[in-house]
Design an enzyme around this catalytic site. Structure first.
Site, PDB file in Angstrom:
ATOM      1  N   GLU A  64       0.804  -1.268   0.115  1.00 17.27           N
ATOM      2  CA  GLU A  64      -0.124   0.012  -0.029  1.00 17.27           C
ATOM      3  C   GLU A  64       0.825   1.248  -0.027  1.00 17.27           C
ATOM      4  O   GLU A  64       0.757   2.163   0.832  1.00 17.27           O
ATOM      5  CB  GLU A  64      -1.024  -0.078   1.210  1.00 17.27           C
ATOM      6  CG  GLU A  64      -1.746  -1.406   1.077  1.00 17.27           C
ATOM      7  CD  GLU A  64      -2.783  -1.535   2.471  1.00 17.27           C
ATOM      8  OE1 GLU A  64      -2.711  -0.626   3.434  1.00 17.27           O
ATOM      9  OE2 GLU A  64      -3.008  -2.825   2.366  1.00 17.27           O
TER      10      GLU A  64
ATOM     11  N   GLU B 270      -5.917 -10.841  -1.537  1.00 16.24           N
ATOM     12  CA  GLU B 270      -6.504 -10.797  -0.145  1.00 16.24           C
ATOM     13  C   GLU B 270      -8.009 -10.794  -0.640  1.00 16.24           C
ATOM     14  O   GLU B 270      -8.823  -9.666  -0.018  1.00 16.24           O
ATOM     15  CB  GLU B 270      -6.150  -9.405   0.557  1.00 16.24           C
ATOM     16  CG  GLU B 270      -4.741  -9.465   0.612  1.00 16.24           C
ATOM     17  CD  GLU B 270      -4.252  -8.033   1.413  1.00 16.24           C
ATOM     18  OE1 GLU B 270      -5.088  -7.345   2.010  1.00 16.24           O
ATOM     19  OE2 GLU B 270      -3.118  -7.814   1.646  1.00 16.24           O
TER      20      GLU B 270
HETATM   21  O1  G3I Z   1      -4.271  -9.399  18.738  1.00 20.73           O
HETATM   22  C1  G3I Z   1      -4.613  -8.311  19.355  1.00 20.73           C
HETATM   23  C2  G3I Z   1      -5.461  -8.492  20.596  1.00 20.73           C
HETATM   24  O2  G3I Z   1      -4.511  -9.033  21.494  1.00 20.73           O
HETATM   25  C3  G3I Z   1      -6.209  -7.427  20.991  1.00 20.73           C
HETATM   26  O3  G3I Z   1      -7.074  -7.708  22.108  1.00 20.73           O
HETATM   27  C4  G3I Z   1      -7.292  -6.631  19.932  1.00 20.73           C
HETATM   28  C5  G3I Z   1      -7.594  -5.482  20.432  1.00 20.73           C
HETATM   29  O4  G3I Z   1      -8.255  -4.924  19.530  1.00 20.73           O
HETATM   30  O5  G3I Z   1      -6.300  -6.252  18.860  1.00 20.73           O
HETATM   31  C6  G3I Z   1      -5.723  -7.620  18.502  1.00 20.73           C
HETATM   32  O6  G3I Z   1      -4.772  -7.374  17.264  1.00 20.73           O
HETATM   33  C7  G3I Z   1      -5.697  -6.755  16.027  1.00 20.73           C
HETATM   34  C8  G3I Z   1      -5.221  -7.877  15.031  1.00 20.73           C
HETATM   35  O7  G3I Z   1      -6.053  -7.606  13.658  1.00 20.73           O
HETATM   36  C9  G3I Z   1      -5.584  -9.499  15.153  1.00 20.73           C
HETATM   37  O8  G3I Z   1      -6.950  -9.404  15.442  1.00 20.73           O
HETATM   38  C10 G3I Z   1      -5.407  -5.342  15.514  1.00 20.73           C
HETATM   39  O9  G3I Z   1      -6.060  -4.735  16.608  1.00 20.73           O
HETATM   40  C11 G3I Z   1      -6.043  -5.231  14.444  1.00 20.73           C
HETATM   41  O10 G3I Z   1      -5.670  -3.818  13.874  1.00 20.73           O
HETATM   42  C12 G3I Z   1      -5.685  -6.405  13.228  1.00 20.73           C
HETATM   43  O11 G3I Z   1      -6.257  -5.767  11.994  1.00 20.73           O
HETATM   44  C13 G3I Z   1      -5.608  -6.409  10.855  1.00 20.73           C
HETATM   45  C14 G3I Z   1      -5.486  -5.340  10.052  1.00 20.73           C
HETATM   46  O12 G3I Z   1      -4.873  -5.937   8.821  1.00 20.73           O
HETATM   47  C15 G3I Z   1      -4.461  -4.380  10.470  1.00 20.73           C
HETATM   48  O13 G3I Z   1      -3.195  -5.126  10.704  1.00 20.73           O
HETATM   49  C16 G3I Z   1      -6.747  -7.460  10.238  1.00 20.73           C
HETATM   50  O14 G3I Z   1      -6.903  -8.544  11.156  1.00 20.73           O
HETATM   51  C17 G3I Z   1      -6.021  -7.863   8.949  1.00 20.73           C
HETATM   52  O15 G3I Z   1      -7.287  -8.790   8.171  1.00 20.73           O
HETATM   53  C18 G3I Z   1      -5.733  -6.902   8.048  1.00 20.73           C
HETATM   54  O16 G3I Z   1      -5.399  -7.431   6.837  1.00 20.73           O
HETATM   55  C19 G3I Z   1      -4.799  -6.339   6.031  1.00 20.73           C
HETATM   56  C20 G3I Z   1      -3.736  -6.449   5.264  1.00 20.73           C
HETATM   57  O17 G3I Z   1      -2.741  -7.083   6.128  1.00 20.73           O
HETATM   58  C21 G3I Z   1      -3.273  -5.680   4.166  1.00 20.73           C
HETATM   59  N1  G3I Z   1      -4.155  -5.289   3.187  1.00 20.73           N
HETATM   60  C22 G3I Z   1      -5.504  -4.793   3.912  1.00 20.73           C
HETATM   61  C23 G3I Z   1      -6.061  -5.823   4.857  1.00 20.73           C
HETATM   62  C24 G3I Z   1      -7.262  -5.304   5.462  1.00 20.73           C
HETATM   63  O18 G3I Z   1      -7.077  -4.318   6.189  1.00 20.73           O
END
Ligand code: G3I
Length: 367
Positions: free
Chosen positions: A154, A259
Site C-alpha cells: 500500500e 486478499e
Molecule cells: O491481537 C490483538 C488482541 O490481543 C487485542 O486484544 C485486540 C484489541 O483490538 O487487537 C488484536 O490485534 C488486532 C489484529 O488484527 C488481530 O486480530 C489488531 O487490533 C487489528 O488492527 C488487526 O487488524 C488486521 C489489519 O490488517 C491491520 O493489521 C486485520 O486482522 C487484517 O485482516 C488486516 O489485513 C490487511 C492486510 O494486512 C493488508 N491489506 C489490507 C487488509 C485489511 O485491512
C-alpha cells in the site's frame, strides 16, 4: 430405529459426497496457487476445523497478521517468532507454500521504527539501517522456506500519488527500491511482490505500472503485483478490474490476487477500498443480514463471485496465485471493519466451515 438408520445413512452419504467433491487446490491448483490468510488461532493450533479446511482446500497460506512489523519486531532488539515459526512449520508439514506478509507497511509498523527513545524523529540513514535490519532479520530467518514476500504494501494513494508515509517522507521514494534490494539480499530465491488495494482504479493502475517499470529499469527483482481485491457487492467495476490484470501482466510480471473477499454489507458513506485506518460507529442499518443473507443477497453474492472467477479463468496463465483473505465467514476481518460487530458473508466457506454452493460453479469454470 429406522429414523436413526436413515439419519446415519444421510450423514455417511453427505460425508462421502463432501470427500468426493473436487477442491480448490485440485482444480484451480492446476493453473496457480490458491490459498487463504490464517490467524493466530490457527497458528496456535486452536482451530482444528480451520486447519482441516485449509489442508483440504488450499495449497498455500499467508499469515493474516503475525508477520507484520508491529507483531514480529515489537522492540528494536526483540523479535517475536513463535506464531510465524508455527505457521511456516505447519505449512512445510502439510506441503503448503508460504507467502510472507509484509516487510514494509505504514500501518502497524514496528512501533519504534520512526522515532528515537527521546521521541525525536529518526534520521534518514538510521531509518534505512532499521529497515535493512528488519528485512534482513525477518526474510533471512525463513530463507528458502517462503515462496515470496509482499515486500512493500500500500505505497500508493488512490489518486496515484505516493502515500506520504514516514518511510517516504524520511527516506524518499527510493525506500521502495531499497526494500526490494534488501529482501533479495536476504533471500535470493524468494519471489518479491508489491501489493496494494483498489488497483482497478485507473489512476492507481497507471501509477503502479510506472512504479514497477521504474523498479525493473533499476534492475530490481519484481516477480508480481498483488491486487488485494477487497471487493464489494457493488464495487469495483469489473471491466476496469480486468484492464488492470491485463496492464500488470503486460509488464512481464505475474498478477496475484492476494486478499480476495467480497464485502456483502453496506459501507458508511458508500466508500470502498481497504484503508485500514477508516473506522465507523455501529448502526443497525449497516448490519442488515444478522441472521443470514436474503435470497436476493445470496444471488448477488453468487453472481459477483462467478463473474470475478470468469475473469480469472480468462487470465489463468497470467495469474500466479489467488488468496482469500480468511478461511470462512466467521474468520473474516470484515465482520469488524470498518464497523465493529457486524455479520458479513465475504468468503466461499460459511460460518460452519462448509463450502457455499457457488464454489462448485466456480470449479466448473476451470475443469
Ligand atoms: O491481537 C490483538 C488482541 O490481543 C487485542 O486484544 C485486540 C484489541 O483490538 O487487537 C488484536 O490485534 C488486532 C489484529 O488484527 C488481530 O486480530 C489488531 O487490533 C487489528 O488492527 C488487526 O487488524 C488486521 C489489519 O490488517 C491491520 O493489521 C486485520 O486482522 C487484517 O485482516 C488486516 O489485513 C490487511 C492486510 O494486512 C493488508 N491489506 C489490507 C487488509 C485489511 O485491512
Amino acid at each position: 430405529m429406522k429414523k436413526l438408520l436413515t439419519l446415519a445413512l444421510g450423514i455417511v452419504r453427505s460425508a462421502s459426497a463432501y470427500a468426493q467433491t473436487p477442491t480448490l487446490q485440485e482444480v484451480l491448483g492446476k493453473y496457480f496457487l490458491v490459498g487463504a490468510a490464517v490467524d493466530t488461532n490457527f497458528t496456535q493450533g486452536n482451530d482444528p476445523q480451520a486447519e482441516a479446511l485449509c489442508r483440504r482446500q488450499f495449497n498455500s497460506v499467508v499469515a493474516e497478521n503475525c508477520m507484520k512489523g508491529e507483531i514480529i519486531h515489537p522492540a528494536v532488539n526483540y523479535f517475536y517468532w513463535r506464531d510465524a515459526d508455527k505457521l511456516v512449520d505447519w505449512a512445510e508439514q502439510n506441503g503448503k507454500a508460504v507467502i510472507g506478509h509484509c516487510l514494509v507497511w505504514h500501518s502497524q509498523p514496528p512501533a519504534w521504527m520512526f522515532t528515537y527513545e527521546n521521541g525525536d524523529t529518526v534520521s534518514r540513514d538510521d531509518l534505512i539501517g532499521r529497515m535493512y535490519n528488519h528485512i534482513m532479520t525477518v526474510a533471512s530467518r525463513y530463507r528458502g522456506r517462503i515462496k515470496g514476500w509482499d515486500v512493500v504494501n500500500e505505497v500508493l494513494n488512490d489518486d496515484g500519488t505516493m502515500r506520504q508515509t514516514p518511510y517516504y517522507t524520511i527516506i524518499g521514494p527510493e525506500y521502495i527500491e531499497m526494500a526490494f534490494r534488501f529482501a533479495h539480499e536476504a533471500d535470493p530465491d524468494a519471489e518479491l511482490y508489491i501489493n496494494d488495494y483498489s488497483l482497478s482504479n485507473p489512476a492507481k493502475r497507471e501509477a503502479m505500472c510506472r512504479l514497477v517499470r521504474s523498479l525493473q529499469q533499476k534492475g530490481c527483482r519484481v516477480d508480481a503485483i498483488g491486487m488485494q481485491s477487497h471487493n464489494g457487492f457493488n464495487y469495483p467495476d469489473y471491466t476496469e478490474y480486468e484492464k488492470s490484470i491485463e496492464a500488470f501482466a503486460g509488464l512481464g510480471v505475474k498478477v496475484l490476487i492476494t486478499e480476495l473477499d467480497i464485502n456483502m454489507l453496506p459501507n458508511p458513506n458508500d466508500f470502498s477500498g481497504a484503508e485500514i485506518s477508516q473506522k465507523f460507529k455501529f448502526e443497525k442499518a449497516l448490519n442488515p443480514y444478522k441472521n443470514g443473507l436474503t435470497k436476493k443477497g445470496q444471488r448477488l453474492f453468487d453472481q459477483r463471485y462467478l463473474d470475478l472467477f470468469k475473469i480469472y479463468e480468462r487470465h489463468k496463465d497470467q495469474i500466479g496465485r489467488i488468496t482469500f483473505w480468511g478461511l470462512t465467514d466467521r474468520h473474516s476481518w470484515l465482520n469488524d471493519w470498518p464497523v465493529k460487530g457486524r455479520t458479513n458473508y465475504p468468503l466461499l466457506f460459511d460460518r460452519n466451515y462448509a463450502p457455499k454452493p457457488v464454489l462448485n460453479d466456480i470449479l466448473k469454470l476451470f475443469e
